[in-house]
Structures are given as structure tokens and as C-alpha cells.
Design a protein around this motif. Structure first.
Motif, mmCIF file in Angstrom:
data_model
loop_
_atom_site.group_PDB
_atom_site.id
_atom_site.type_symbol
_atom_site.label_atom_id
_atom_site.label_comp_id
_atom_site.label_asym_id
_atom_site.label_seq_id
_atom_site.Cartn_x
_atom_site.Cartn_y
_atom_site.Cartn_z
ATOM 1 N N GLU A 38 0.845 -1.197 0.000
ATOM 2 C CA GLU A 38 0.000 0.000 0.000
ATOM 3 C C GLU A 38 0.875 1.240 0.000
ATOM 4 O O GLU A 38 2.075 1.174 0.234
ATOM 5 N N GLY A 41 -0.993 5.654 4.808
ATOM 6 C CA GLY A 41 -2.151 6.528 5.006
ATOM 7 C C GLY A 41 -3.152 5.852 5.904
ATOM 8 O O GLY A 41 -2.899 4.753 6.402
ATOM 9 N N GLY A 42 -4.286 6.508 6.096
ATOM 10 C CA GLY A 42 -5.314 5.912 6.941
ATOM 11 C C GLY A 42 -6.579 6.754 6.983
ATOM 12 O O GLY A 42 -6.698 7.762 6.287
ATOM 13 N N GLU A 57 -1.450 10.607 9.877
ATOM 14 C CA GLU A 57 -1.210 9.204 9.517
ATOM 15 C C GLU A 57 0.238 8.975 9.084
ATOM 16 O O GLU A 57 0.842 7.962 9.434
ATOM 17 N N GLU A 61 2.570 6.381 10.971
ATOM 18 C CA GLU A 61 2.970 5.136 10.286
ATOM 19 C C GLU A 61 4.424 5.118 9.836
ATOM 20 O O GLU A 61 5.080 4.083 9.911
HETATM 21 MG MG LIG Z 1 -2.996 2.889 7.462
#
Ligand SMILES: [Mg+2]
Ligand SMILES: Nc1nc2c([nH]c(=O)n2[C@@H]2O[C@H](COP(=O)(O)OP(=O)(O)OP(=O)(O)O)[C@@H](O)[C@H]2O)c(=O)[nH]1
Length: 318
Positions: A38, A41-42, A57, A61
Motif C-alpha cells: 500500500e 495513510g489511513g 497518519e 505510520e
Molecule cells: Mg494505514
């Protein structure tokens, strides 16, 4: 079409290092779409703007502080068990050394290698957007000499995605002109898109550009090309391009233009509304200049396409 209220809004960053490589991370095995790669992000939380969520995010992360973010693409996708709106931003300036703060595997990958990794289904157009430049030049000319001169001017100005339209060129000069351009581009990082309406069988180019008429006549994605794109004027044509699995579209005319004097202009508001419903990268075309790039990005565009836009401006493309 997905109902807006059911969409899970997700802020996603395409983070580019100084050498242009892009940061990807492995999703936890137990997560939704687990085990796939991926872009970090989120989810946007209640009371947050998408940019606030993106900055939070990416710090949580991968430990970076975003210094500047430009909209890249928005993709709505229905996974059956979950409906997401991936709101994707280009990040070229940030502070800190990226590292997997949640123990996830990470890699910096050249844009053209992204296709080698397994991503969730919604990511296909995001990967195309990450690989494509912000400018798409369309080459028109009246003579072979003018075509080659203009081609070199585009290259000198940094253009790397070029449609060979050449509909005003005398047919007798076409084959030699196409050969000349092909030999100049050979071994370079330029992607040539041959216009499908030209009266030639196969120029050996990497890309094919369908006119809206050719698009409407298409039953399946034309085979044998790395990139296939189409000219669109409305939502039905954008949907057709998306359903055929094309890589990107051009939507026109945004502004009134001398090359198509009869056509009614969409204007930015209508352009934005159409792009929001498209599931592939869309360039804005028609009466635009390089200076319209920021406006186009904020309207959801991949960038600017143009016949004349890149022939006079002396700045380098962004
Ligand atoms: Mg995420
Ligand atoms: N971050 C991210 N999410 C993606 C991508 N592609 C994609 O379909 N998604 C989906 O977007 C949704 C939200 O992403 P997420 O799991 O990162 O959300 P999050 O960081 O807030 O996770 P959390 O629930 O553990 O707090 C997931 O359903 C995920 O499958 C992508 O490239 N990056």
C-alpha cells in the motif's frame, strides 16, 4: 456509483524521495486487504480535514512530517465488505527519515516498478497516476520539418509524455515523420502515444491514444500497448474508458479554444464534478497554459494536456 455517506474517507500519500523513488509499505496480514502492499495513510477521523489526517497518519505510520502536499487522484472503490474513498496526495517535500513505526516492511520503489507489487484492487488507477507526469503534450504540425522541430522543443522543455496527433500533416509525409520521431525517442525516457485515427497500421509506439469516436467503437482494450488513453467529453465517455481498463483520459474542452471553436466549454466546476466520478487519471485540456497546473490539480486532474500550451512557455514542467 457509491453513496457518499457510506464511503470510508482515507487519506493516502504517494511519498517521493529525492531520487524520485516512491515509498510503499506492507499491510499487516490481519488488516483489511492484509498482506498486500500500500501507500501509507489511513482513515480521516471525525473533525479532521483530509490534509490533517494525511499529516497525522504519515507521522504515525512512517515518522515523516509533510512539508508540502498536492492532490493526485481520488478513487472510490467498493470492496463489497467496505466502501472506500481513497484521497491520494503527492508528497515531494517532507522532514525526517521514513521508517516503519508500526513494524511494517517498507521499500522505496522506482515508479515504473510499482506494477511488480501486489496492491489492493482500488490501487490500479493510483499506480497509473503515480507513474504519469503532470503534463501531456499533443504534437500537431503542418510539415515533417515542423513536427520534428516541435518535438525537440517539447523534449527540451522537459515533456516526457507526448501524443503524436499529426492530423494536419500531409499523409505522404506521415511515415517518415513517425520514423524520425521514433528514432529520436529511442533509448530515452519519453513515452509516445500514437493517435489511433492516423492512417498507419502500427508505428511500434508504446502508447495508443483513442479519439472519442475510436473509444466509442471499442469493444475491448486494444492489445499490445503499455499505455492506452482516450479523449473524453462527458461522463459516459469517461465511464467507457474506465470500463475498458484504459490507463488515463483527457477531458475537454475546459476553456474555449481556437482549435475547436464550436465546442461548448465545460468550465472548471463541471470538469471537477466529472473527474470526481471517474475511476482513472484525467488530464484537463482546452484553452489552458502551464500556469493552470495548480488549478487543475485542485480540480482533481492529473495535470494539463495541450497542443499549444508547451510550445511557447520557457519554464520547466512541474
Ligand atoms: Mg494505514
Ligand atoms: N493506506 C492505504 N489504504 C488503502 C490503500 N488501498 C486501499 O484499498 N486501502 C484501503 O483503505 C482503507 C483504510 O486504510 P488503513 O487500513 O490504512 O486505515 P488506518 O491506517 O486508519 O488503519 P487502522 O484501522 O488500523 O487505524 C482500508 O480498507 C484499505 O484496504 C492504500 O494504498 N493505502
Amino acid at each position: 456509483m457509491l453513496g457518499a455517506s457510506r464511503l470510508l474517507h482515507v487519506a493516502v500519500g504517494v511519498i517521493r524521495g529525492g531520487d524520485g523513488r516512491i515509498l510503499i509499505a506492507e499491510r499487516a496480514k490481519t488488516a483489511h486487504q492484509g498482506g498486500l502492499w500500500e501507500f501509507p495513510g489511513g482513515k480521516v477521523e471525525a473533525g479532521e480535514t483530509v490534509l490533517e489526517a494525511l499529516c497525522r497518519e504519515l507521522y504515525e505510520e512512517v515518522g515523516i512530517r509533510v512539508a508540502d502536499a498536492t492532490p493526485l487522484i481520488k478513487i472510490a472503490h467498493d470492496y463489497g465488505d467496505r466502501q472506500v474513498l481513497l484521497d491520494v496526495w503527492d508528497i515531494r517535500r517532507f522532514e525526517g527519515q521514513a521508517h516503519g513505526r508500526e513494524g511494517q516492511a517498507m521499500q522505496w520503489v522506482a515508479a515504473e516498478r510499482l506494477n511488480e507489487f501486489a496492491f489492493p484492487a482500488a490501487n490500479r488507477p493510483i499506480i497509473a497516476a503515480a507513474r504519469l507526469p503532470r503534463h501531456y503534450a499533443i504534437l500537431e504540425a503542418a510539415t515533417q520539418r515542423q513536427a520534428l522541430d516541435r518535438y525537440r522543443l517539447l523534449i527540451d522543455q522537459g515533456l516526457r509524455l507526448i501524443q503524436i496527433r499529426l492530423k494536419s500533416l500531409p499523409t505522404a509525409e506521415l511515415a517518415a515523420t513517425l520514423e524520425g520521431i521514433a528514432s529520436e525517442s529511442s533509448g530515452t525516457d519519453t513515452t509516445l502515444m500514437i493517435n489511433a485515427d492516423l492512417p498507419i497500421s502500427d508505428a511500434g509506439y508504446a502508447g495508443l491514444h483513442l479519439s472519442s469516436r475510436a473509444l466509442r467503437a471499442c469493444k475491448a482494450r486494444p492489445a499490445g500497448y503499455r499505455w492506452v488513453a482516450a479523449s473524453c467529453h462527458d461522463l459516459a465517455e469517461l465511464r467507457l474508458a474506465e470500463d475498458l481498463g484504459l490507463d488515463f483520459a483527457v477531458l475537454a474542452p475546459v476553456q474555449p479554444t481556437s482549435s475547436h471553436p464550436g465546442a461548448a466549454a465545460l468550465g472548471w466546476e463541471r470538469f471537477e464534478a466529472l473527474v470526481e466520478r471517474a475511476g482513472l487519471p484525467v488530464y484537463a485540456l482546452g484553452g489552458l497554459q502551464r500556469e493552470d497546473g495548480a488549478r487543475a490539480a485542485h480540480a482533481g486532474a492529473q495535470g494539463i494536456a495541450g497542443i499549444g500550451a508547451f510550445l511557447n512557455a520557457a519554464q520547466s514542467p512541474g
